[in-house]
Enzyme design. Structure first.
Site, mmCIF file in Angstrom:
data_model
loop_
_atom_site.group_PDB
_atom_site.id
_atom_site.type_symbol
_atom_site.label_atom_id
_atom_site.label_comp_id
_atom_site.label_asym_id
_atom_site.label_seq_id
_atom_site.Cartn_x
_atom_site.Cartn_y
_atom_site.Cartn_z
ATOM 1 N N CYS A 2 0.853 -1.187 0.000
ATOM 2 C CA CYS A 2 0.000 0.000 0.000
ATOM 3 C C CYS A 2 0.892 1.241 0.000
ATOM 4 O O CYS A 2 2.087 1.160 0.241
ATOM 5 C CB CYS A 2 -0.868 0.028 1.237
ATOM 6 N N ARG A 27 2.266 0.776 -6.176
ATOM 7 C CA ARG A 27 2.559 -0.136 -5.065
ATOM 8 C C ARG A 27 1.348 -0.959 -4.646
ATOM 9 O O ARG A 27 1.485 -2.011 -4.044
ATOM 10 C CB ARG A 27 3.064 0.654 -3.861
ATOM 11 N N ASN A 100 0.253 0.787 6.530
ATOM 12 C CA ASN A 100 0.813 -0.253 5.652
ATOM 13 C C ASN A 100 1.324 -1.364 6.550
ATOM 14 O O ASN A 100 1.948 -1.074 7.569
ATOM 15 C CB ASN A 100 2.020 0.266 4.861
ATOM 16 N N GLY A 101 1.144 -2.606 6.149
ATOM 17 C CA GLY A 101 1.659 -3.709 6.951
ATOM 18 C C GLY A 101 0.530 -4.589 7.438
ATOM 19 O O GLY A 101 -0.604 -4.500 6.945
ATOM 20 N N LYS A 487 6.889 -13.055 -16.529
ATOM 21 C CA LYS A 487 6.450 -11.783 -17.144
ATOM 22 C C LYS A 487 5.086 -11.972 -17.790
ATOM 23 O O LYS A 487 4.189 -11.158 -17.619
ATOM 24 C CB LYS A 487 7.433 -11.299 -18.225
ATOM 25 N N GLU A 490 2.238 -12.543 -15.156
ATOM 26 C CA GLU A 490 1.982 -11.346 -14.348
ATOM 27 C C GLU A 490 1.053 -10.356 -15.054
ATOM 28 O O GLU A 490 0.155 -9.806 -14.426
ATOM 29 C CB GLU A 490 3.303 -10.602 -14.063
HETATM 30 C C1 G6P Z 1 6.740 -8.397 -6.281
HETATM 31 C C2 G6P Z 1 6.853 -7.727 -7.635
HETATM 32 C C3 G6P Z 1 7.880 -8.474 -8.505
HETATM 33 C C4 G6P Z 1 9.205 -8.551 -7.769
HETATM 34 C C5 G6P Z 1 9.058 -9.198 -6.393
HETATM 35 C C6 G6P Z 1 10.329 -9.057 -5.576
HETATM 36 O O1 G6P Z 1 6.133 -9.641 -6.421
HETATM 37 O O2 G6P Z 1 5.605 -7.703 -8.286
HETATM 38 O O3 G6P Z 1 8.057 -7.777 -9.726
HETATM 39 O O4 G6P Z 1 10.114 -9.286 -8.539
HETATM 40 O O5 G6P Z 1 8.020 -8.541 -5.664
HETATM 41 O O6 G6P Z 1 10.538 -7.693 -5.328
HETATM 42 P P1 G6P Z 1 11.918 -7.034 -4.957
HETATM 43 O O7 G6P Z 1 11.592 -5.581 -4.766
HETATM 44 O O8 G6P Z 1 12.371 -7.677 -3.687
HETATM 45 O O9 G6P Z 1 12.856 -7.279 -6.067
#
Ligand code: G6P
Length: 610
Positions: A2, A27, A100-101, A487, A490
């Protein structure tokens, strides 16, 4: 996850808050809300859906105020609707809070508060916190103390901001496990969960640490610990340009970030190559190089795309340094009692530097006295700050939820790290120079691949209605197969799986028919002939094949249905090149399906909860 933003000062808070929310929307984005105080009255508006829905509403309402907080949500407890959206508030709407959290012990707290007569409106974990603050405020008549006492009862993670009509000259913020920053202005101050929300207003930032709180007023801020001890905080000047966080004419952030890769890869190696000595120089590791070179093992921990980068790193490091490498998911590492010794180097790869599972794994490794190295993109992020030492990838802000330029920058930095370690072992100066020269040529080769955009778009047109996809690659390109499949799923919601090509015969081959497209990553490397055999196996079962192949390969196109030809490089750097056509393929398929590429359903850019 968030996003949080807050403002106190002489301007109208409302447009500042909405603009901040829009910059944070990447986010988390299922609902949004705003709370302001004007003439000692609270105004709270929440809307389901994107920030634009809330924006339209508040623009029309003419609300003005000099203090406010706002939130964009990614649901954890309770479905995304107006009631569950933040800010949450107490019965008489005198105290408002954004969070957040996750509050892990919310269930017993909620039960107790209900028995004391508190009424709950939402299904969220967050709402207990606002009622607890209300309870302490009744006793203490001091907002900071009320928030502090409430937080002492909380298990879990939080980045929070609280305002009250009883003390309308301050925002109280606190952090444990979820990032929170203060933006320092003149006669105005800001708070946010991410500096991106603030950069059009100020570049002077204060990062709160876990267990810290702050009272933010128009002219000042005062930081304290949860135990009420005063803390002196440093104001850091950050360097992010506004056009780094805008689409700059591209239809989507994802496309912009794919296209930026020649530059982002250059930035990740800038000033880090000592060609004469055939070695790399990574300033962030200063003083720790010897310990890394001498480590018994290297453990790489990450999540999502960063985990795929870690897998490529394993191939690089084992091939050139002779140090055994293991790669683990943050979530598995933290709960499986991993074997870690003080002779190990642990590497934590994270674009955001905030991923909860990766962060928890880092803390576990620290507890066990291993050396911790962070490879992060976001400067000043928690993983970057808590690691013993680290390397920034310098890819620039990545806004699209599906990671692209961060991945290729992570691979670039892993290659530099590999050369650094290998040169202290068996790698000759000449071989080091050869790798580094190849690395320097990568951005030009990426430029060439990006010129295939239209061609790849045409291929995407043929596959937008596919229900499943298989991605196959071997060696260094096995992690690329995983990343290509990730990819696609997602952003296009097409089911896709990545496999080592040779494993196909142990299961996935059963899926092959004329409706199952298979993407082969098949550059002319040492396993090329074997991959060709795998392609033959798919073709003989009527499978449709898209191949990412070497530009000098004249054989493969006779065999497959679609070929994407890319320049060659040495094996260890090939994933930087082979991953790019797969990013473009996923992007165009998703766009052709009419989907929201930058904000795919259910996903968040930075997952700060377990
Ligand atoms: C989320 C994002 C991904 C990312 C993963 C790890 O799932 O959607 O795109 O690879 O988190 O995130 P980080 O910021 O730790 O690389």
């Amino acid at each position: 996850m968030c996003g949080i933003v807050g403002y106190i000062g002489k301007q109208n808070a409302v447009p500042i808050l909405i603009e901040g929310l829009k910059r944070l929307e990447y986010r988390g984005y299922d609902s949004a809300g705003i709370a302001v105080i004007t003439e000692n009255k609270a105004i709270i508006e929440k809307k389901k859906g994107k920030v634009s829905v809330l924006e339209k509403f508040v623009k029309g309402s003419g609300i003005e105020a000099n203090i406010g907080i706002a939130h964009t949500r990614w649901a954890t407890h309770g479905e995304p609707n107006e009631i569950n959206a933040h800010p949450h508030f107490n019965a008489d709407k005198s105290i408002m809070l954004i969070h957040n959290g996750i509050i892990e012990n919310y269930a017993p707290l909620r039960k107790k508060l209900i028995s004391e007569g508190y009424k709950f409106l939402s299904e969220t974990d967050t709402e207990v916190l606002v009622h607890l603050i209300d309870k302490f405020y009744t006793k203490k008549k001091n907002l900071f103390e009320a928030v502090r006492n409430a937080l002492l009862l909380i298990n879990g993670t939080y980045g929070i901001a609280v305002i009250s009509i009883y003390e309308p000259d301050k925002i109280i913020v606190a952090r444990k496990g979820s990032p929170l920053v203060i933006g320092v202005g003149r006669e105005e101050n800001y708070i946010a969960s991410d500096v991106n929300a603030l950069i059009t207003h100020t570049s002077s930032i204060v990062y709160l640490e876990d267990g810290e709180m702050a009272i933010v007023t128009k002219d000042n801020f005062e930081a304290k610990t949860l135990e009420d001890d005063k803390v002196e905080k440093e104001v850091v000047e950050i360097d992010i340009e506004v056009d780094e966080i805008t689409k700059s004419g591209y239809p989507h952030f994802m496309l912009k970030e794919i296209m930026e890769q020649p530059e982002s890869i250059r930035n990740s190696m800038r000033g880090r190559i000592l060609m004469d000595e055939g070695v790399s120089k990574l300033g962030g590791l200063n003083g720790f190089e010897e310990r890394i070179v001498d480590s018994e093992r290297i453990l790489i921990v990450a999540c999502g795309t960063s985990w795929h980068a870690g897998l490529v790193g394993e191939y690089m490091l084992e091939q050139f340094t002779g140090i055994p490498v293991e790669v683990d998911y943050g979530s598995e590492f933290r709960y499986r009692n991993p074997i870690i010794t003080p002779d190990d180097t642990t590497i934590f790869i994270s674009q955001s530097g905030e991923t909860a599972d990766t962060l928890a794994a880092l803390r576990e490794a620290k507890r066990r006295q291993a050396l911790t190295v962070g490879i992060c993109n976001v400067v000043g992020s928690t993983i970057a700050r808590e690691s013993d030492t680290g390397i920034y990838i310098h890819a620039g802000p990545e806004i699209g939820v599906a990671s692209t330029k961060a991945f290729t920058a992570q691979l670039t930095v892993l290659a530099l790290l590999t050369v650094l370690i290998a040169r202290s072992k068996n790698l000759s100066c000449q071989d080091g120079q050869m790798i580094l020269k190849e690395l320097e040529s990568i951005p030009y080769k990426v430029e060439k691949i990006l010129k295939l955009n239209d061609e790849i778009e045409k291929i995407a047109e043929q596959f937008k209605d596919a229900k499943n996809f298989l991605y196959l690659g071997r060696g260094y390109n096995f992690p690329v197969a995983l990343e290509g499949a990730l990819k696609l799923k997602e952003i296009s919601y097409i089911h896709a799986e990545g496999y080592p090509a040779a494993e196909m015969k142990h299961g996935p081959i059963a899926l092959i028919d004329e409706n199952m497209p298979t993407v082969f990553i098949a550059p002319q490397d040492s396993v090329y002939e074997k991959v060709i055999s795998n392609i033959e196996e798919v073709k003989s079962r009527k499978g449709v094949v898209i191949a990412v192949a070497s530009e000098k390969d004249t054989k493969i196109e006779k065999l497959v249905n679609y070929t994407i030809k890319i320049p060659d490089t040495i094996r260890m750097l090939m994933p930087i090149l082979t991953s790019i056509p797969l990013q473009l393929l996923a992007y165009h398929i998703a766009v052709k399906k009419g989907l929201n590429v930058d904000q795919p359903r259910n996903l968040a850019k930075s997952v700060t909860v377990e």
